[in-house]
Design a protein around this motif. Structure first.
Motif, PDB file in Angstrom:
ATOM      1  N   ALA A  41       1.853   2.197   2.928  1.00  0.00           N
ATOM      2  CA  ALA A  41       1.722   3.142   1.818  1.00  0.00           C
ATOM      3  C   ALA A  41       1.070   4.435   2.294  1.00  0.00           C
ATOM      4  CB  ALA A  41       0.877   2.514   0.711  1.00  0.00           C
ATOM      5  N   ASN A  69       7.754   6.693   3.039  1.00  0.00           N
ATOM      6  CA  ASN A  69       6.961   5.470   3.101  1.00  0.00           C
ATOM      7  C   ASN A  69       7.741   4.328   2.467  1.00  0.00           C
ATOM      8  OD1 ASN A  69       4.982   7.912   2.666  1.00  0.00           O
ATOM      9  ND2 ASN A  69       3.893   6.344   3.799  1.00  0.00           N
ATOM     10  N   ARG A  70       7.974   3.287   3.250  1.00  0.00           N
ATOM     11  CA  ARG A  70       8.589   2.078   2.696  1.00  0.00           C
ATOM     12  C   ARG A  70       7.659   0.926   2.996  1.00  0.00           C
ATOM     13  NH1 ARG A  70      14.080   2.054   1.071  1.00  0.00           N
ATOM     14  NH2 ARG A  70      14.950   4.145   1.249  1.00  0.00           N
ATOM     15  N   ALA A  71       6.675   0.768   2.114  1.00  0.00           N
ATOM     16  CA  ALA A  71       5.651  -0.243   2.335  1.00  0.00           C
ATOM     17  C   ALA A  71       6.140  -1.597   1.851  1.00  0.00           C
ATOM     18  CB  ALA A  71       4.380   0.153   1.596  1.00  0.00           C
ATOM     19  N   GLY A  72       5.498  -2.643   2.319  1.00  0.00           N
ATOM     20  CA  GLY A  72       5.810  -3.983   1.823  1.00  0.00           C
ATOM     21  C   GLY A  72       5.985  -4.980   2.941  1.00  0.00           C
ATOM     22  N   THR A  77       9.265  -4.642   5.511  1.00  0.00           N
ATOM     23  CA  THR A  77      10.275  -4.081   4.608  1.00  0.00           C
ATOM     24  C   THR A  77      10.833  -2.770   5.169  1.00  0.00           C
ATOM     25  OG1 THR A  77       8.995  -5.016   2.797  1.00  0.00           O
ATOM     26  CG2 THR A  77      10.729  -3.490   2.204  1.00  0.00           C
TER      27      THR A  77
ATOM     28  N   ASP B 202       5.126  -9.177  -1.991  1.00  0.00           N
ATOM     29  CA  ASP B 202       4.083  -8.186  -2.239  1.00  0.00           C
ATOM     30  C   ASP B 202       3.616  -8.211  -3.678  1.00  0.00           C
ATOM     31  OD1 ASP B 202       3.900  -6.836   0.365  1.00  0.00           O
ATOM     32  OD2 ASP B 202       6.029  -6.549  -0.001  1.00  0.00           O
ATOM     33  N   ASP B 205       4.109  -4.767  -8.797  1.00  0.00           N
ATOM     34  CA  ASP B 205       3.291  -3.567  -8.921  1.00  0.00           C
ATOM     35  C   ASP B 205       2.762  -3.432 -10.349  1.00  0.00           C
ATOM     36  OD1 ASP B 205       2.470  -0.809  -7.936  1.00  0.00           O
ATOM     37  OD2 ASP B 205       3.682  -0.332  -9.693  1.00  0.00           O
ATOM     38  N   ASN B 407       7.618   2.133  -4.080  1.00  0.00           N
ATOM     39  CA  ASN B 407       7.728   1.750  -2.664  1.00  0.00           C
ATOM     40  C   ASN B 407       9.054   2.170  -2.051  1.00  0.00           C
ATOM     41  OD1 ASN B 407       5.282   0.373  -2.237  1.00  0.00           O
ATOM     42  ND2 ASN B 407       6.077  -1.392  -3.345  1.00  0.00           N
ATOM     43  N   ASN B 409      11.820   1.168  -3.116  1.00  0.00           N
ATOM     44  CA  ASN B 409      12.429  -0.140  -2.983  1.00  0.00           C
ATOM     45  C   ASN B 409      13.104  -0.538  -4.298  1.00  0.00           C
ATOM     46  OD1 ASN B 409      13.086  -2.758  -2.348  1.00  0.00           O
ATOM     47  ND2 ASN B 409      11.126  -3.172  -1.358  1.00  0.00           N
ATOM     48  N   ASP B 412      11.748  -3.374  -6.900  1.00  0.00           N
ATOM     49  CA  ASP B 412      10.845  -3.097  -8.021  1.00  0.00           C
ATOM     50  C   ASP B 412      11.625  -2.817  -9.299  1.00  0.00           C
ATOM     51  OD1 ASP B 412       8.119  -3.164  -6.826  1.00  0.00           O
ATOM     52  OD2 ASP B 412       8.984  -1.645  -5.530  1.00  0.00           O
TER      53      ASP B 412
END
Lengths: 325, 503, 146
Positions: A41, A69-72, A77, B202, B205, B407, B409, B412
């Motif tokens: 992040a 940012n591709r957090a996880g 990820t 994870d 959120d 994210n 992603n 989510d």
């Protein structure tokens, strides 16, 4: 005959034109902004180092670097996403121990191989594990700690920001190498762990200079030893573990730049050149030094063999932190 | 004396024209972003990171902070108008705010939110200037047992917020805890309740969770019931609150400020939790607790003051210790580090202009927000004239973009769809979603701190009771439970008597 | 049409019971329990799920004894279409870019509501334009326009 010949000529011209454009695409690289994938992040240590480098690699390449940012998944990820992108050099990944040494071992379903799914453009640099104690602690040296942990019945508890990170592997290695009784107290991230250390809930913590720096400067926290091979500029008075006789505790937390596997050699070359140019920029070196990060320029080949060696040697140690059942 | 000089330096810095522009831009942008459901302050600041790092450090910091509290306020606008909280912390505001809007009192509700936020913002800026050091000591004296005791007390205290059956509310709290436990165990990295889906590792959120459970599921319910709940409630009496309304705002705002200022210092979700706590306490001290949840202006003022105060004091650990307590302050710490400034206690000494300018800008920012938003109330209320059917696609698209941007992603987005359907079912079967959110936030924190307490004490449970702060809090929890049991019993006795009399 | 009568809390209780048992079984089979003094990752998940299932049982029993209530009328296709719009966003976002994704999501979401075609078209166009300007141009969201 005239027609066929003309067709052949046209075909030939067409083919060579196609060949030139693809060669041109590589020669012209980069002709558009490059996306740098960071697997954590924004605001964290990874992100800070990545953005600092992006600011310098961009001008060296002649195109802006866009940070994404591709957090996880503990860094997996973002790496999995990067592995699936077109290998044209316009998507690059900031790899690190989390995404390449730990994640793929903990989660076999990440969908990429840390070595084979990527081409390896070059190392950015490394930072080190730093053992710190609360400033009021009676422990003055690593020897004090080890002695106490060997003799006292309950051993010594140390804080750890995560149950699966470079620092976790380091902690296990420390317990094994010293043969002393050290027990982890896991926190949900560096910030709460450092609060606990500064507040005295724990007396010892395995951290990194970038995390602990403000508390070291304010005097709330005292560094005891560092995992680099030689002392670092920011902490000239802090001994390395190797100096103290624990060669096995040399450990580096490296960051590198990768591209999806199949990226043209020329592109890798250009990226590597830009990384090296950025890594020798005095302004960047000074800023990185402030957070205890040391640039270590390499060739793509050296980085690739370094990475393969790391992946192989770390596997067993990472298996040890895998949850049971 | 020194504080006064520092404040003067701070005000001079914050009032420099470029910093004023930054503060105004941040507050305006934050408000607008806050209105877009799902696009939270953290996501916005993250997206604006490249811009922030090229600005001078003080200007960047002031702008990011402006976005943060602007978003706190903006998030409550949609909570009040269309029952879609823009941030987790405004989910509580929706309880009474939306009911006020339904009764045609959207204007007073919005004004109450703006005024209570301003009161909280002004007082908290002063609190930070004067008491940052002692508040830091509070944060540092909180170990795992204290966190456990605080969270447990909060859970017991707040579980009584929702109306309806106590049994069902308790079940919903547990359901929230189960959803909160989805993800990776902090202590062992084991995947829990992920059912083989990597994206669940994870967890869910919190912003996505709150938007889905309240905002999107409310839309689904309205769609299912043929839009009866949303339509026919849009007549508007007056735009600004009456004198009586203003009088009713003051005390809840002050209490909310106190609660928010204290809880904001504690890392992790302080602002969201403080809005719950402020609402629960307001309900307790009120002479008309039954009016809460029906469009009671106190129920808007208290949580709004609390979440704004909490948002501001959450900067304290960053400023005094260099420890970011939540996603937004982590972003700000990162932005400073990229500029070559390591956040921490030395910043106040080495760069007093940055430090005090930032604190002063909080107050300036709150003035800007008030000046900006009171006139805008008229425009926001006018939004209600837009047909609900026109708004729905906008809200759904914004929520999708917001969930995605957390994210980058798509997982989510899918989770948002799933949770909104759960929310629909929960309401359809007569249960309350608020206890679910409470369990979702507090459950994992309670577990984590309980387990850490036991690791630290080598498995000795007495540690929870023998330390002064946690011991007091645990005693309070037990007393509260006994009180609730007694009240329930008395109610039942009364009920039985009523039945007997009837016979 | 006769109103549909049902025992609401019976269904709530049975739902909680089922979910609780499934979650408890999942945690029990995949996680280490540990002991109260040294809890493993599975301790609290199993405990909470079982308690949830137990409460579900009590609610179900209570619900069975209660007189049935009238079920509120519900048109399920509308929320289903709205939920489908959200899922469509997830499916399209990284394949087609912001403009087609937002257009499709807004369009499908509009179908869940009683609107005239021209109203839908205008509204969708406005959503797309707004998103393109705000998210792509101003905020720099990582999704490309197309």
């Amino acid at each position: 005959m005239g027609f066929l010949k003309a067709l052949a000529v046209a075909g030939f011209i067409g083919l060579s034109a196609a060949a030139t454009t693809s060669a041109m695409a590589q020669e012209n690289y980069p002709s558009q902004p490059v996306t740098l994938i960071i697997t954590f992040a924004p605001g964290g240590g990874n992100d800070v180092v990545g953005r600092m480098f992006a600011d310098k690699i961009g001008p060296a390449l002649g195109q802006p670097i866009v940070v994404e940012n591709r957090a996880g998944g503990g860094g997996t990820t973002g790496a999995a996403h990067a592995a699936k992108q077109k290998p044209d050099g316009y998507t690059i990944l900031m790899a690190n121990g989390a995404s390449h040494l730990i994640g793929p071992v903990l989660f076999p379903d990440v969908g990429y191989d840390p070595v084979k799914s990527f081409d390896h453009a070059g190392l950015l640099g490394e930072q080190y594990v730093l053992l710190v104690v609360n400033a009021k602690s009676k422990y003055q040296s690593f020897k004090d700690l080890v002695d106490e942990a060997r003799t006292s019945e309950r051993g010594i508890k140390y804080g750890l920001a995560s149950a699966a990170s470079i620092n976790t592997v380091f902690a296990n290695r420390m317990t094994k190498t010293t043969g002393a009784r050290f027990a982890p107290v896991i926190y949900n991230g560096g910030a709460p762990a450092l609060t606990a250390l500064a507040g005295g809930e724990i007396e010892v913590m395995i951290s990194a200079y970038s995390e602990a720096a403000p508390h070291i400067q304010s005097g709330a926290v005292r560094p005891i030893a560092i995992s680099s091979t030689k002392r670092i500029g920011a902490l000239p008075d802090v001994p390395t573990f190797a100096e103290l006789g624990y060669e096995a505790l040399n450990m580096r937390n490296w960051y590198g730049i990768e591209t999806p596997a199949g990226t043209p050699k020329e592109v890798i070359g250009k990226l590597n050149e830009a990384i090296r140019k950025a890594g020798s920029d005095p302004e960047l070196i000074q800023k990185l030094n402030q957070i205890g990060f040391v640039p270590t320029p390499t060739t793509p080949e050296d980085y690739a063999s370094f990475l393969a060696e790391q992946v192989a040697t770390w596997r067993t140690e990472v298996e040890a932190i895998k949850p049971g059942k | 004396m020194e504080t006064l000089q520092n404040l003067e330096l701070g005000l001079l810095t914050a009032l420099q024209w470029h910093n004023l522009v930054a503060c105004f831009t941040g507050a305006l942008l934050g408000t607008i972003i806050g209105i877009l459901p799902g696009v939270g302050a953290a996501a916005t600041i993250a997206l604006l990171m490249p811009t922030a790092v090229v600005l001078p450090a003080d200007t960047a910091l002031i702008m990011m902070a402006g976005i943060f509290y602007g978003a706190q306020y903006g998030g409550s606008i949609t909570a009040i108008l269309v029952n879609v909280p823009g941030e987790g912390s405004s989910a509580i505001t929706a309880l009474d705010g939306y009911n006020m809007a339904k009764q045609g009192r959207a204007g007073p509700a919005l004004a109450a939110a703006a005024i209570s936020s301003f009161i909280a913002g002004t007082l908290t800026a002063l609190i930070i200037a004067l008491f940052a050091a002692p508040l830091t000591r509070v944060a540092l004296s909180f170990g795992a047992p204290e966190y456990f005791a605080t969270m447990l007390l909060g859970l017991i205290f707040c579980a009584s917020i929702s109306g309806g059956s106590m049994l069902n509310a308790l079940a919903m709290v547990l359901f929230g805890i189960m959803l909160g436990l989805i993800g990776t165990d902090v202590f062992t990295v084991a995947s829990r309740f992920t059912f083989g889906i990597p994206a669940l590792r994870d967890g869910i959120d919190i912003v996505t969770f709150a938007i889905a459970l309240f905002g999107i599921s409310d839309i689904l319910i309205n769609l299912a019931t043929g839009l009866q709940g949303a339509a026919g409630s849009r007549a508007i009496d007056r735009v600004f609150p009456s004198r009586a309304d203003l009088g009713r705002i003051i005390m809840p705002s002050l209490r909310g400020t106190g609660i928010g200022a204290l809880m904001g210092v504690l890392p992790g979700g302080g602002a969201t939790l403080s809005s719950f706590a402020a609402y629960a306490i307001e309900k307790r001290v009120s002479r008309t607790p039954e009016k809460f949840g029906t469009g009671h202006i106190e129920g808007v003022a208290a949580p709004e003051a609390a979440n704004n105060a909490g948002a501001q004091t959450s900067f304290i650990p960053l400023l005094t210790l260099g420890i970011p307590g939540n996603a937004v302050t982590a972003l700000m710490a990162g932005a400073l580090m990229i500029q070559g400034i390591v956040p921490g206690p030395q910043v106040a000494i080495n760069q007093p202009q940055l430090f005090w300018g930032f604190i002063a800008s909080m107050w300036v920012g709150n003035v800007i927000l008030l000046v900006l938003n009171l006139p805008l109330v008229r425009i926001w209320v006018a939004l209600l004239r837009i047909p609900y059917a026109t708004l729905v696609p906008w809200i759904i698209v914004f929520a999708c973009v917001g969930a995605y941007s957390v994210n980058n992603n798509t997982a989510d987005v899918y989770m948002m769809a799933a949770i909104s359907v759960i929310g629909l079912l929960v309401v359809r079967f007569g249960c309350q979603p608020v206890p679910i959110l409470l369990g979702f936030i507090l459950g994992p924190l309670i577990e984590e701190n309980l387990r850490r307490s036991l690791v630290l004490s080598d498995g000795d449970f007495s540690v929870l009771f023998t330390r002064p702060i946690s011991g007091t809090l645990m005693a309070a929890s037990i007393l509260l439970l006994l009180l609730m049991a007694y009240l329930t019993r008395r109610k039942m006795v009364g009920f039985r008597k009523l039945v007997e009399d009837d016979v | 049409m006769t109103p549909h009568l049902y025992r609401q809390n019976l269904w709530v209780g049975l739902g909680c019971l089922t979910i609780g048992v499934v979650f408890a079984a999942n945690a029990w089979s995949s996680l280490e329990m540990g002991s109260p003094e040294n809890m493993g990752p599975g301790f609290l998940p199993v405990a909470v799920s079982l308690l949830f299932a137990f409460l579900g049982m009590i609610i179900a029993i209570k619900g069975y004894r209660e007189p049935p209530v009238e079920a509120p009328p519900m048109a399920l296709w509308r929320p289903a279409v709205a939920a489908a719009a959200i899922i469509l966003f997830g499916l399209m976002a990284e394949r087609f870019g912001l403009v087609p994704t937002v257009a499709a999501t807004a369009l499908v979401a509009s179908l869940a509501l009683p609107r005239k075609p021209y109203q839908i078209v205008l509204n969708v166009a406005a959503v797309v334009a707004f998103c393109a300007i705000v998210f792509n141009r101003i905020l720099g969201l990582s999704l490309p326009l197309f």
